[in-house]
Design a protein around this motif. Structure first.
Motif, PDB file in Angstrom:
ATOM      1  N   PRO A   1      92.084 -45.377  18.468  1.00  0.00           N
ATOM      2  CA  PRO A   1      93.560 -45.765  17.858  1.00  0.00           C
ATOM      3  C   PRO A   1      93.844 -47.365  17.139  1.00  0.00           C
ATOM      4  CG  PRO A   1      92.731 -47.326  19.513  1.00  0.00           C
ATOM      5  CD  PRO A   1      91.555 -46.989  18.660  1.00  0.00           C
ATOM      6  N   ILE A   2      94.760 -46.162  15.939  1.00  0.00           N
ATOM      7  CA  ILE A   2      95.548 -46.702  14.839  1.00  0.00           C
ATOM      8  C   ILE A   2      96.712 -47.905  14.955  1.00  0.00           C
ATOM      9  CG2 ILE A   2      93.717 -44.563  13.447  1.00  0.00           C
ATOM     10  CD1 ILE A   2      96.219 -43.767  13.162  1.00  0.00           C
ATOM     11  N   GLN A   3      96.903 -47.990  14.271  1.00  0.00           N
ATOM     12  CA  GLN A   3      97.637 -49.169  13.344  1.00  0.00           C
ATOM     13  C   GLN A   3      99.077 -47.972  13.329  1.00  0.00           C
ATOM     14  OE1 GLN A   3      97.743 -52.472  11.401  1.00  0.00           O
ATOM     15  NE2 GLN A   3      95.705 -52.916  12.025  1.00  0.00           N
ATOM     16  N   HIS A   4     100.405 -47.519  13.707  1.00  0.00           N
ATOM     17  CA  HIS A   4     100.948 -47.015  13.045  1.00  0.00           C
ATOM     18  C   HIS A   4     102.389 -47.666  12.511  1.00  0.00           C
ATOM     19  CE1 HIS A   4      99.152 -43.446  15.385  1.00  0.00           C
ATOM     20  NE2 HIS A   4      99.126 -44.386  17.055  1.00  0.00           N
ATOM     21  N   GLY A   5     101.977 -47.191  11.259  1.00  0.00           N
ATOM     22  CA  GLY A   5     103.261 -48.007  10.638  1.00  0.00           C
ATOM     23  C   GLY A   5     104.887 -47.308  10.390  1.00  0.00           C
ATOM     24  N   ARG A   6     105.307 -47.720   9.654  1.00  0.00           N
ATOM     25  CA  ARG A   6     106.428 -46.464   9.269  1.00  0.00           C
ATOM     26  C   ARG A   6     106.262 -45.140   8.649  1.00  0.00           C
ATOM     27  NH1 ARG A   6     111.970 -51.210   7.955  1.00  0.00           N
ATOM     28  NH2 ARG A   6     111.526 -52.087  10.077  1.00  0.00           N
ATOM     29  N   LYS A   7     106.075 -45.237   7.666  1.00  0.00           N
ATOM     30  CA  LYS A   7     105.302 -44.517   7.194  1.00  0.00           C
ATOM     31  C   LYS A   7     105.123 -43.437   7.938  1.00  0.00           C
ATOM     32  CE  LYS A   7     104.007 -47.300   2.657  1.00  0.00           C
ATOM     33  NZ  LYS A   7     103.590 -47.376   2.217  1.00  0.00           N
ATOM     34  N   GLU A   8     104.739 -41.940   7.586  1.00  0.00           N
ATOM     35  CA  GLU A   8     104.541 -40.807   8.499  1.00  0.00           C
ATOM     36  C   GLU A   8     103.198 -40.658   7.214  1.00  0.00           C
ATOM     37  OE1 GLU A   8     107.437 -37.667   8.803  1.00  0.00           O
ATOM     38  OE2 GLU A   8     109.122 -38.892   9.623  1.00  0.00           O
ATOM     39  N   HIS A   9     103.683 -40.423   6.027  1.00  0.00           N
ATOM     40  CA  HIS A   9     102.221 -40.127   4.850  1.00  0.00           C
ATOM     41  C   HIS A   9     101.849 -41.533   4.547  1.00  0.00           C
ATOM     42  CE1 HIS A   9     103.749 -36.056   5.857  1.00  0.00           C
ATOM     43  NE2 HIS A   9     104.312 -36.356   5.195  1.00  0.00           N
ATOM     44  N   VAL A  10     100.499 -41.017   5.747  1.00  0.00           N
ATOM     45  CA  VAL A  10      99.638 -42.230   4.923  1.00  0.00           C
ATOM     46  C   VAL A  10      97.959 -42.221   4.707  1.00  0.00           C
ATOM     47  CG1 VAL A  10      98.280 -45.053   5.598  1.00  0.00           C
ATOM     48  CG2 VAL A  10     100.434 -43.794   6.440  1.00  0.00           C
TER      49      VAL A  10
ATOM     50  N   TYR B   1      80.527 -51.194  17.980  1.00  0.00           N
ATOM     51  CA  TYR B   1      80.838 -51.849  18.605  1.00  0.00           C
ATOM     52  C   TYR B   1      80.894 -53.034  18.734  1.00  0.00           C
ATOM     53  CZ  TYR B   1      80.854 -46.549  18.936  1.00  0.00           C
ATOM     54  OH  TYR B   1      81.136 -45.155  17.906  1.00  0.00           O
ATOM     55  N   GLU B   2      80.550 -53.965  18.042  1.00  0.00           N
ATOM     56  CA  GLU B   2      81.005 -55.648  18.278  1.00  0.00           C
ATOM     57  C   GLU B   2      81.810 -55.887  16.588  1.00  0.00           C
ATOM     58  OE1 GLU B   2      76.530 -55.981  17.890  1.00  0.00           O
ATOM     59  OE2 GLU B   2      76.312 -55.575  20.062  1.00  0.00           O
ATOM     60  N   ARG B   3      81.191 -55.618  15.205  1.00  0.00           N
ATOM     61  CA  ARG B   3      82.378 -55.945  14.817  1.00  0.00           C
ATOM     62  C   ARG B   3      83.601 -55.144  14.380  1.00  0.00           C
ATOM     63  NH1 ARG B   3      80.312 -53.589   8.516  1.00  0.00           N
ATOM     64  NH2 ARG B   3      81.687 -53.967   7.586  1.00  0.00           N
ATOM     65  N   GLN B   4      84.589 -55.741  14.027  1.00  0.00           N
ATOM     66  CA  GLN B   4      86.053 -55.523  13.855  1.00  0.00           C
ATOM     67  C   GLN B   4      86.516 -54.616  12.372  1.00  0.00           C
ATOM     68  OE1 GLN B   4      89.167 -57.816  15.535  1.00  0.00           O
ATOM     69  NE2 GLN B   4      88.640 -57.331  17.175  1.00  0.00           N
ATOM     70  N   PHE B   5      86.167 -53.687  12.015  1.00  0.00           N
ATOM     71  CA  PHE B   5      86.361 -53.080  10.858  1.00  0.00           C
ATOM     72  C   PHE B   5      88.023 -52.770  10.611  1.00  0.00           C
ATOM     73  CE2 PHE B   5      82.263 -51.784  11.146  1.00  0.00           C
ATOM     74  CZ  PHE B   5      81.454 -51.080  10.227  1.00  0.00           C
ATOM     75  N   GLU B   6      88.928 -53.226   8.961  1.00  0.00           N
ATOM     76  CA  GLU B   6      89.373 -52.952   9.369  1.00  0.00           C
ATOM     77  C   GLU B   6      90.589 -51.958   9.370  1.00  0.00           C
ATOM     78  OE1 GLU B   6      93.598 -55.049   6.764  1.00  0.00           O
ATOM     79  OE2 GLU B   6      91.315 -55.454   5.817  1.00  0.00           O
ATOM     80  N   TYR B   7      89.592 -51.554   8.287  1.00  0.00           N
ATOM     81  CA  TYR B   7      90.005 -49.621   7.963  1.00  0.00           C
ATOM     82  C   TYR B   7      89.029 -48.424   8.677  1.00  0.00           C
ATOM     83  CZ  TYR B   7      92.874 -51.901   4.795  1.00  0.00           C
ATOM     84  OH  TYR B   7      93.993 -52.828   3.616  1.00  0.00           O
ATOM     85  N   LEU B   8      89.894 -47.704   8.977  1.00  0.00           N
ATOM     86  CA  LEU B   8      89.055 -46.557   9.758  1.00  0.00           C
ATOM     87  C   LEU B   8      88.288 -45.647   9.036  1.00  0.00           C
ATOM     88  CD1 LEU B   8      88.593 -44.711  12.624  1.00  0.00           C
ATOM     89  CD2 LEU B   8      90.630 -42.999  11.616  1.00  0.00           C
ATOM     90  N   PHE B   9      88.469 -45.483   6.723  1.00  0.00           N
ATOM     91  CA  PHE B   9      87.264 -45.191   6.716  1.00  0.00           C
ATOM     92  C   PHE B   9      86.378 -46.081   6.325  1.00  0.00           C
ATOM     93  CE2 PHE B   9      86.012 -43.996   2.256  1.00  0.00           C
ATOM     94  CZ  PHE B   9      85.840 -42.511   1.799  1.00  0.00           C
ATOM     95  N   ASP B  10      86.485 -47.163   6.132  1.00  0.00           N
ATOM     96  CA  ASP B  10      85.177 -47.540   6.200  1.00  0.00           C
ATOM     97  C   ASP B  10      84.138 -47.642   6.787  1.00  0.00           C
ATOM     98  OD1 ASP B  10      86.462 -48.437   3.530  1.00  0.00           O
ATOM     99  OD2 ASP B  10      87.379 -50.560   4.250  1.00  0.00           O
ATOM    100  N   PHE B  11      85.181 -47.846   8.494  1.00  0.00           N
ATOM    101  CA  PHE B  11      84.051 -47.435   9.398  1.00  0.00           C
ATOM    102  C   PHE B  11      83.634 -46.329   9.504  1.00  0.00           C
ATOM    103  CE2 PHE B  11      84.099 -46.734  14.241  1.00  0.00           C
ATOM    104  CZ  PHE B  11      83.062 -47.183  14.558  1.00  0.00           C
ATOM    105  N   ASN B  12      84.060 -45.095   9.543  1.00  0.00           N
ATOM    106  CA  ASN B  12      83.442 -44.021   9.102  1.00  0.00           C
ATOM    107  C   ASN B  12      82.264 -43.398   8.234  1.00  0.00           C
ATOM    108  OD1 ASN B  12      85.099 -43.197  11.544  1.00  0.00           O
ATOM    109  ND2 ASN B  12      86.465 -41.654  10.499  1.00  0.00           N
ATOM    110  N   ARG B  13      82.009 -44.076   7.053  1.00  0.00           N
ATOM    111  CA  ARG B  13      82.201 -43.798   6.042  1.00  0.00           C
ATOM    112  C   ARG B  13      80.833 -44.710   6.409  1.00  0.00           C
ATOM    113  NH1 ARG B  13      81.456 -44.741  -0.745  1.00  0.00           N
ATOM    114  NH2 ARG B  13      79.301 -45.246  -0.966  1.00  0.00           N
TER     115      ARG B  13
END
Length: 202
Positions: free
Chosen positions: A59-68, A110-122
């Motif tokens: 799940p990702i955080q949804h902001g007001r911006k359509e393009h992030v 699955y224990e550490r919380q990453f802030e950004y999806l890109f960092d997690f995936n990389r």
């Protein structure tokens, strides 16, 4: 020196993603400036279970911006998806030949919380390349490139598109007798079932 293969930063990417890496380039260029598209491998993966294919979605955080931009997409921890994903992976692969060999490598994600999806995936990509013994330098884009001069797999490796991976060979899967062979699921399926032989399959 060859031009890097251009890829999106995906969550536990499918086998075809690593086929593209192993067959076509000496280095990887991850697009961190593309607009985050919904319903892609960037935030979801497929694993093979006793009941067939299971989708795991971050799940990702949804902001007001359509393009992030991908590098700015933040992971949501409003519910405990990490525990659910790890439990699903354990249930699916606990009886596979190499799960116990690799589980301590994946558990921290699955224990550490990453802030950004890109960092997690990389970071997961770096781990999987190491476990597969595929040596590739990973670079990141410094801007969005619409028309790339080299091989661009950003849109072709997609859950709703036919796999770019053409290897007709199958490998043993835990629930193959019940569900049939499930092609092009997450690379962890190949890794947990084939272990050190995974690179040869690719």
């Amino acid at each position: 020196m060859s031009i890097p293969v251009l890829l999106s930063a995906n969550y536990l990417p499918p086998v075809s993603y690593f086929h593209a890496i192993s067959q076509h380039a000496d280095s990887i260029l991850l697009d961190q400036h593309e607009h985050f598209p919904k319903q892609t491998y960037r935030s979801r993966t497929h694993i093979a279970t006793a009941n067939g294919i299971l989708d795991l979605m971050i799940p990702i955080q949804h902001g007001r911006k359509e393009h992030v931009a991908m590098k700015e997409v933040k992971i949501s921890y409003d519910h405990d998806w990490q525990r659910l994903h790890w439990a699903s992976i354990q249930t699916a692969y606990r009886s596979s030949a190499y799960f116990e060999y690799y589980e301590d490598e994946f558990a921290p994600f699955y224990e550490r919380q990453f802030e950004y999806l890109f960092d997690f995936n990389r970071e997961q990509l770096e781990l999987m390349l190491r476990l597969l013994k595929i040596q590739r330098e990973i670079q990141c884009t410094d801007r969005y490139v619409k028309n790339y001069e080299g091989l661009d797999f950003r849109t072709s490796i997609h859950p709703k598109k036919t796999s770019v991976y053409t290897n007709p060979k199958v490998y043993y899967q835990v629930f193959e007798e019940k569900t049939g062979f499930q092609p092009n699921v997450s690379i962890i399926d190949l890794l947990f079932n084939q272990g050190p032989q995974s690179k040869m399959y690719l």
